[in-house]
Design an enzyme around this catalytic site. Structure first.
Site, PDB file in Angstrom:
ATOM      1  N   ASP A   1     -46.888 -41.666 -69.981  1.00  0.00           N
ATOM      2  CA  ASP A   1     -48.028 -41.326 -69.126  1.00  0.00           C
ATOM      3  C   ASP A   1     -49.012 -40.366 -69.795  1.00  0.00           C
ATOM      4  O   ASP A   1     -50.100 -40.143 -69.253  1.00  0.00           O
ATOM      5  CB  ASP A   1     -47.545 -40.720 -67.804  1.00  0.00           C
ATOM      6  CG  ASP A   1     -46.896 -41.757 -66.903  1.00  0.00           C
ATOM      7  OD1 ASP A   1     -47.363 -42.910 -66.906  1.00  0.00           O
ATOM      8  OD2 ASP A   1     -45.940 -41.418 -66.195  1.00  0.00           O
TER       9      ASP A   1
ATOM     10  N   ASP B   1     -46.679 -50.560 -66.858  1.00  0.00           N
ATOM     11  CA  ASP B   1     -47.740 -49.549 -66.782  1.00  0.00           C
ATOM     12  C   ASP B   1     -48.127 -49.030 -68.174  1.00  0.00           C
ATOM     13  O   ASP B   1     -49.255 -48.621 -68.417  1.00  0.00           O
ATOM     14  CB  ASP B   1     -47.303 -48.347 -65.930  1.00  0.00           C
ATOM     15  CG  ASP B   1     -46.283 -48.684 -64.855  1.00  0.00           C
ATOM     16  OD1 ASP B   1     -45.599 -49.721 -64.981  1.00  0.00           O
ATOM     17  OD2 ASP B   1     -46.145 -47.921 -63.907  1.00  0.00           O
TER      18      ASP B   1
HETATM   19  N1  GLY Z   1     -46.204 -45.372 -62.815  1.00  0.00           N
HETATM   20  C1  GLY Z   1     -47.453 -45.891 -62.476  1.00  0.00           C
HETATM   21  C2  GLY Z   1     -47.525 -46.595 -61.192  1.00  0.00           C
HETATM   22  O1  GLY Z   1     -46.921 -46.184 -60.223  1.00  0.00           O
HETATM   23  O2  GLY Z   1     -48.221 -47.556 -61.128  1.00  0.00           O
END
Ligand code: GLY
Length: 405
Positions: free
Chosen positions: A127, A188
């Site tokens: 992230d 993601d």
């Molecule tokens: N971890 C990113 C999302 O919840 O989309």
């Protein structure tokens, strides 16, 4: 069956068909200027709600969500574990881009700079890309400030330390290796390749490009079912690099299509095509897009998971719609004319629905949109306003404005 119900149902079916087939008859009234003015109003309300009585703002507290039952932002402190802290500065940067308001520039920079310490802490997970590219990335794009550029380059080097060359992907969640039984990569993570591509082309190491390219290729080969729908998580043997299994984390189950996961795939492969110009990635971006579009309800906003057996009595996810609406505007530039029209129409349809009273927070709350789902299995942020929905919403509107200019 009463004629009116029949007509409504028929219109809905025709609209759904038109959306998936790209018929020109779809009505999609998006008024970009009005919608961006609405965003500006909500941003000003948020800024004033963050000010103390003496007029100061704590820039280390970042808006994250507004629960369905609440009317004010829950803010989270800046730290590597809070994956959403880059979105609010990013919202401010887009609004500065659209308005030229220097107050916004100043506040955007202050919130952005509050994230700097994250880059110089040990990398927590993938992230880091969301955190730094949505904040510092937009800051550098709009200001060309050299100090911002250095922070992004350092963040890209830090993110790249998660790469396992035996697997060919970044380890998304180091903390969850035991839980998944191996090297885990989540869909993601595709979004965070953008920072690596950018760094490799802006003074960083060429190897960052190779890492991002290989991650996208490995993910394309393992992370999807034959119909183009994705797993949330792919698990690999960290020593041999062998793909072990695809599985679920935030979706309904291992065989389902979690709406935001698929949205990340659409956005991710569109971006990877932009950065590499490899036609395999363009074809793949279209494949993952088409399975999503052909499964949507008529209004263009997905249920939180396309394969939840409780549909239609389950929440929609506006955040997935925002991510896809933004991606489709870009993807429409890379494809043939009729596909381009189909993608642009679909995006406008989504944005028109998101501008409706049902999705807008309006006077009730200072966010842009309601009805997003964060993590259904964890019972977290259900049917809420979430900052990343707002980020991709204003990005989509900004892209559409630029597209129409
Ligand atoms: N971890 C990113 C999302 O919840 O989309």
């Amino acid at each position: 069956m009463k004629p009116t119900i029949f007509l409504t149902a028929t219109a809905s079916i025709l609209s759904a068909m038109a959306l998936s087939m790209g018929c020109a008859s779809v009505s999609h009234e998006v008024n970009v200027d009005t919608d961006l003015e609405y965003c500006n109003t909500q941003i000003m309300r948020t800024l004033s709600s963050l000010r103390t009585d003496s007029g100061t703002i704590d820039y280390s507290m970042i808006p994250r969500n507004i629960a369905d039952s609440a009317s004010t932002w829950e803010c989270r402190n800046v730290c590597p574990e809070e994956w959403c802290d880059g979105f609010w500065p990013g919202v401010l940067w887009y609004n500065y881009e659209n308005t030229g308001d220097t107050l916004l520039r100043r506040e955007a920079l202050r919130f952005t700079e509050s994230l700097k310490s994250i880059v110089y802490s040990p990398v927590y997970d993938h992230d880091l890309g969301f955190l730094i590219f949505c904040s510092y990335g937009n800051a550098y794009r709009l200001t060309a400030d050299k100090a911002c550029k250095q922070v992004i380059l350092d963040a890209a080097d830090s993110l790249a330390t998660l790469y396992n060359p035996r697997v060919g992907t970044l380890l998304s969640w180091p903390r969850n290796v035991g839980m998944f039984g191996g090297h885990n990569t989540i869909m993601d993570n595709m979004i965070n390749l953008e920072m690596l591509f950018w760094a490799s082309k802006n003074g960083g190491r060429k190897e960052l490009y190779d890492i991002a390219f290989k991650h996208a290729e490995t993910t394309m080969n393992n992370h999807f079912r034959p119909d183009g729908s994705c797993y949330h998580v792919a698990v690999y043997d960290p020593e041999s690099g062998e793909f072990i299994r695809g599985c679920n984390h935030q979706g309904y189950d291992d065989d389902s299509m979690w709406a935001r996961g698929q949205a990340w795939a659409i956005y991710g492969y569109t971006m990877v095509y932009r950065e590499t110009r490899d036609p395999r990635f363009l074809a793949f971006a279209q494949k993952v897009t088409d399975v999503y579009l052909s499964s949507l309800p008529a209004d263009g906003i997905p249920y939180w998971d396309f394969r939840d057996p409780g549909i239609p009595e389950v929440p929609r996810d506006a955040s997935a719609a925002c991510v896809v609406a933004s991606a489709l505007i870009e993807l429409s530039d890379y494809v043939d004319a009729s596909t381009s029209r189909r993608y642009l129409d679909a995006s406008k349809k989504m944005l028109a629905t998101l501008a409706s009273e049902h999705y807008r927070c309006g006077d009730a709350k200072p966010a842009f949109l309601s009805h997003s789902v964060g993590n259904m299995p964890a019972n977290s942020e259900i049917d809420a306003s979430i900052i990343y929905a707002d980020y991709y919403y204003i990005e989509a509107l900004t892209r559409l404005r630029n597209h129409q200019a």
